[in-house]
Design a protein around this motif. Sequence first.
Motif, PDB file in Angstrom:
ATOM      1  N   ASP A  21      20.541 -42.474 -22.794  1.00  0.00           N
ATOM      2  CA  ASP A  21      19.151 -42.256 -22.398  1.00  0.00           C
ATOM      3  C   ASP A  21      18.786 -40.772 -22.336  1.00  0.00           C
ATOM      4  N   LEU A  22      19.722 -39.904 -22.725  1.00  0.00           N
ATOM      5  CA  LEU A  22      19.469 -38.463 -22.712  1.00  0.00           C
ATOM      6  C   LEU A  22      19.061 -38.008 -24.113  1.00  0.00           C
ATOM      7  N   VAL A  23      17.913 -37.344 -24.211  1.00  0.00           N
ATOM      8  CA  VAL A  23      17.443 -36.772 -25.470  1.00  0.00           C
ATOM      9  C   VAL A  23      17.382 -35.260 -25.287  1.00  0.00           C
ATOM     10  N   ILE A  24      18.150 -34.527 -26.102  1.00  0.00           N
ATOM     11  CA  ILE A  24      18.213 -33.077 -25.990  1.00  0.00           C
ATOM     12  C   ILE A  24      17.505 -32.466 -27.191  1.00  0.00           C
ATOM     13  N   LEU A  25      16.600 -31.524 -26.921  1.00  0.00           N
ATOM     14  CA  LEU A  25      15.804 -30.904 -27.971  1.00  0.00           C
ATOM     15  C   LEU A  25      15.985 -29.393 -27.929  1.00  0.00           C
ATOM     16  N   GLU A  26      16.415 -28.811 -29.047  1.00  0.00           N
ATOM     17  CA  GLU A  26      16.510 -27.361 -29.148  1.00  0.00           C
ATOM     18  C   GLU A  26      15.316 -26.849 -29.954  1.00  0.00           C
ATOM     19  N   ALA A  64       1.109 -38.033 -35.041  1.00  0.00           N
ATOM     20  CA  ALA A  64       2.202 -37.111 -35.359  1.00  0.00           C
ATOM     21  C   ALA A  64       3.212 -37.052 -34.216  1.00  0.00           C
ATOM     22  N   MET A  65       2.737 -37.068 -32.991  1.00  0.00           N
ATOM     23  CA  MET A  65       3.643 -37.042 -31.852  1.00  0.00           C
ATOM     24  C   MET A  65       4.436 -38.332 -31.742  1.00  0.00           C
ATOM     25  N   ALA A  66       3.809 -39.459 -32.078  1.00  0.00           N
ATOM     26  CA  ALA A  66       4.547 -40.721 -32.085  1.00  0.00           C
ATOM     27  C   ALA A  66       5.669 -40.676 -33.110  1.00  0.00           C
ATOM     28  N   GLY A  67       5.392 -40.088 -34.273  1.00  0.00           N
ATOM     29  CA  GLY A  67       6.430 -39.940 -35.285  1.00  0.00           C
ATOM     30  C   GLY A  67       7.551 -39.030 -34.823  1.00  0.00           C
ATOM     31  N   LEU A  68       7.200 -37.966 -34.120  1.00  0.00           N
ATOM     32  CA  LEU A  68       8.213 -37.053 -33.593  1.00  0.00           C
ATOM     33  C   LEU A  68       9.090 -37.754 -32.560  1.00  0.00           C
ATOM     34  N   CYS A  69       8.464 -38.502 -31.662  1.00  0.00           N
ATOM     35  CA  CYS A  69       9.237 -39.236 -30.654  1.00  0.00           C
ATOM     36  C   CYS A  69      10.168 -40.253 -31.299  1.00  0.00           C
ATOM     37  N   ALA A  70       9.711 -40.884 -32.357  1.00  0.00           N
ATOM     38  CA  ALA A  70      10.559 -41.842 -33.063  1.00  0.00           C
ATOM     39  C   ALA A  70      11.729 -41.132 -33.745  1.00  0.00           C
ATOM     40  N   ARG A  71      11.472 -39.953 -34.314  1.00  0.00           N
ATOM     41  CA  ARG A  71      12.538 -39.220 -35.011  1.00  0.00           C
ATOM     42  C   ARG A  71      13.675 -38.831 -34.089  1.00  0.00           C
ATOM     43  N   VAL A  72      13.338 -38.440 -32.856  1.00  0.00           N
ATOM     44  CA  VAL A  72      14.393 -37.997 -31.943  1.00  0.00           C
ATOM     45  C   VAL A  72      14.781 -39.070 -30.932  1.00  0.00           C
ATOM     46  N   GLY A  73      14.089 -40.214 -30.948  1.00  0.00           N
ATOM     47  CA  GLY A  73      14.495 -41.339 -30.115  1.00  0.00           C
ATOM     48  C   GLY A  73      14.043 -41.293 -28.674  1.00  0.00           C
ATOM     49  N   ILE A  74      12.844 -40.787 -28.407  1.00  0.00           N
ATOM     50  CA  ILE A  74      12.332 -40.759 -27.036  1.00  0.00           C
ATOM     51  C   ILE A  74      11.758 -42.125 -26.688  1.00  0.00           C
ATOM     52  N   ALA A  76      10.813 -45.008 -23.272  1.00  0.00           N
ATOM     53  CA  ALA A  76      10.267 -44.971 -21.909  1.00  0.00           C
ATOM     54  C   ALA A  76      11.350 -44.649 -20.892  1.00  0.00           C
ATOM     55  N   ALA A  77      12.617 -44.905 -21.225  1.00  0.00           N
ATOM     56  CA  ALA A  77      13.723 -44.658 -20.299  1.00  0.00           C
ATOM     57  C   ALA A  77      14.382 -43.301 -20.503  1.00  0.00           C
ATOM     58  N   SER A  78      13.902 -42.525 -21.443  1.00  0.00           N
ATOM     59  CA  SER A  78      14.573 -41.270 -21.802  1.00  0.00           C
ATOM     60  C   SER A  78      14.356 -40.167 -20.766  1.00  0.00           C
ATOM     61  N   THR A  79      15.412 -39.389 -20.568  1.00  0.00           N
ATOM     62  CA  THR A  79      15.312 -38.089 -19.916  1.00  0.00           C
ATOM     63  C   THR A  79      15.394 -37.059 -21.032  1.00  0.00           C
ATOM     64  N   VAL A  80      14.361 -36.244 -21.175  1.00  0.00           N
ATOM     65  CA  VAL A  80      14.276 -35.292 -22.280  1.00  0.00           C
ATOM     66  C   VAL A  80      14.578 -33.893 -21.750  1.00  0.00           C
ATOM     67  N   VAL A  81      15.608 -33.268 -22.310  1.00  0.00           N
ATOM     68  CA  VAL A  81      16.003 -31.911 -21.933  1.00  0.00           C
ATOM     69  C   VAL A  81      15.647 -30.971 -23.078  1.00  0.00           C
ATOM     70  N   LEU A  82      14.966 -29.886 -22.756  1.00  0.00           N
ATOM     71  CA  LEU A  82      14.592 -28.902 -23.761  1.00  0.00           C
ATOM     72  C   LEU A  82      15.244 -27.569 -23.456  1.00  0.00           C
ATOM     73  N   TYR A  83      15.578 -26.842 -24.518  1.00  0.00           N
ATOM     74  CA  TYR A  83      16.132 -25.499 -24.373  1.00  0.00           C
ATOM     75  C   TYR A  83      15.940 -24.768 -25.686  1.00  0.00           C
ATOM     76  N   GLU A 135      12.830 -48.773 -29.210  1.00  0.00           N
ATOM     77  CA  GLU A 135      11.387 -48.850 -28.999  1.00  0.00           C
ATOM     78  C   GLU A 135      10.924 -47.531 -28.395  1.00  0.00           C
ATOM     79  N   THR A 136      10.408 -46.647 -29.243  1.00  0.00           N
ATOM     80  CA  THR A 136      10.038 -45.315 -28.776  1.00  0.00           C
ATOM     81  C   THR A 136       8.637 -45.321 -28.181  1.00  0.00           C
ATOM     82  N   VAL A 137       8.336 -44.260 -27.445  1.00  0.00           N
ATOM     83  CA  VAL A 137       7.064 -44.197 -26.729  1.00  0.00           C
ATOM     84  C   VAL A 137       5.916 -43.886 -27.688  1.00  0.00           C
ATOM     85  N   LEU A 138       4.724 -44.253 -27.259  1.00  0.00           N
ATOM     86  CA  LEU A 138       3.499 -43.928 -27.990  1.00  0.00           C
ATOM     87  C   LEU A 138       2.725 -42.918 -27.151  1.00  0.00           C
TER      88      LEU A 138
END
Length: 306
Positions: A21-26, A64-74, A76-83, A135-138
């Motif tokens: 459930d962890l999605v990490i984005l650089e 476009a944001m829905a496509g981005l969320c699908a690409r990285v797998g975000i 409703a249960a995801s914790t998204v970490v950015l750095y 099932e990614t977020v919209l």
Amino acid sequence: MSVGGPLIDGDWLQARLGDPDLVILEIDERPLIYRVGHIPGAHCLDWRTELQDPVTRDLPDADAMAGLCARVGITAASTVVLYGDKSNWYACFGFWLLRHYGIADLRLLDGGRQAWLAEGRPLSVDEPEVPAGRETVLPRAGTGVRAMLADVQAAIGGAVQLLDVRTAAEYRGEVLTEPGYPQEGAQRPGHIPTAINVPWDVAVDQDGRVLPEARLRERLREHGVDLNRPAITYCRIGERSAHTWFVLSELLGLRARNYDGSWTEWGSMVGMPVAVGNGERPAAAADPADAGVGTGGAGAVDPPSN
């Protein structure tokens, strides 16, 4: 800064690597450094092509944001970490963009890429794969963290603070942009009238980590920030001001918005009021031609009165 909530440290993140459930984005100014080595499981986002519309000067739309969320797998249960690099300038912009689109569980790695490397933590050169069928977020915009041009115009001299987080030289109008960023220049130098200069880095230590809360509040007050009033932050293109927005909104609980149009919009529009120096316009020349401008538009100045 006491690390918790939206601001997390390397220990917190390393202990959770591999969590489904962890999605990490650089998000880096120079995305190619991701390929040299990144936090295991991290996806790379290109801020030039994925965090803005590729045609218009605007944010990506909901599709476009829905496509981005699908690409990285975000999900409703995801914790998204950015750095990222540059003390998390672009990571904060990504955080702000995802918050704008209603993504709830967002975290920022304190100190960004630099801190992770300095601590000798694990790296990978492998690009993660998103499991099929997730099932990614919209995303849906409208969370009140974005300031538009009309909001900024209404804030001049009003109850909402305007915080210019660029360097003092940019604020005073001595330069259009810092060296190395010619593509971010505006038509006129200066700042928005009644804005105060609060360089983004007053909030961080030398290692790029956010200051302890007591010191952070003290430094902001020293630069004229009223921590009891709402604020709009801006810079050149909205990335440094996203960092200040994160500090104010996510860490200190202020009602803050980020003006992503920033100075490249304001300083290029015809007829917009501009202040230079400590806020005063330069003395007008007797002949407008002497001032190096035409006789109309944003750069025009009135001849002195007799």
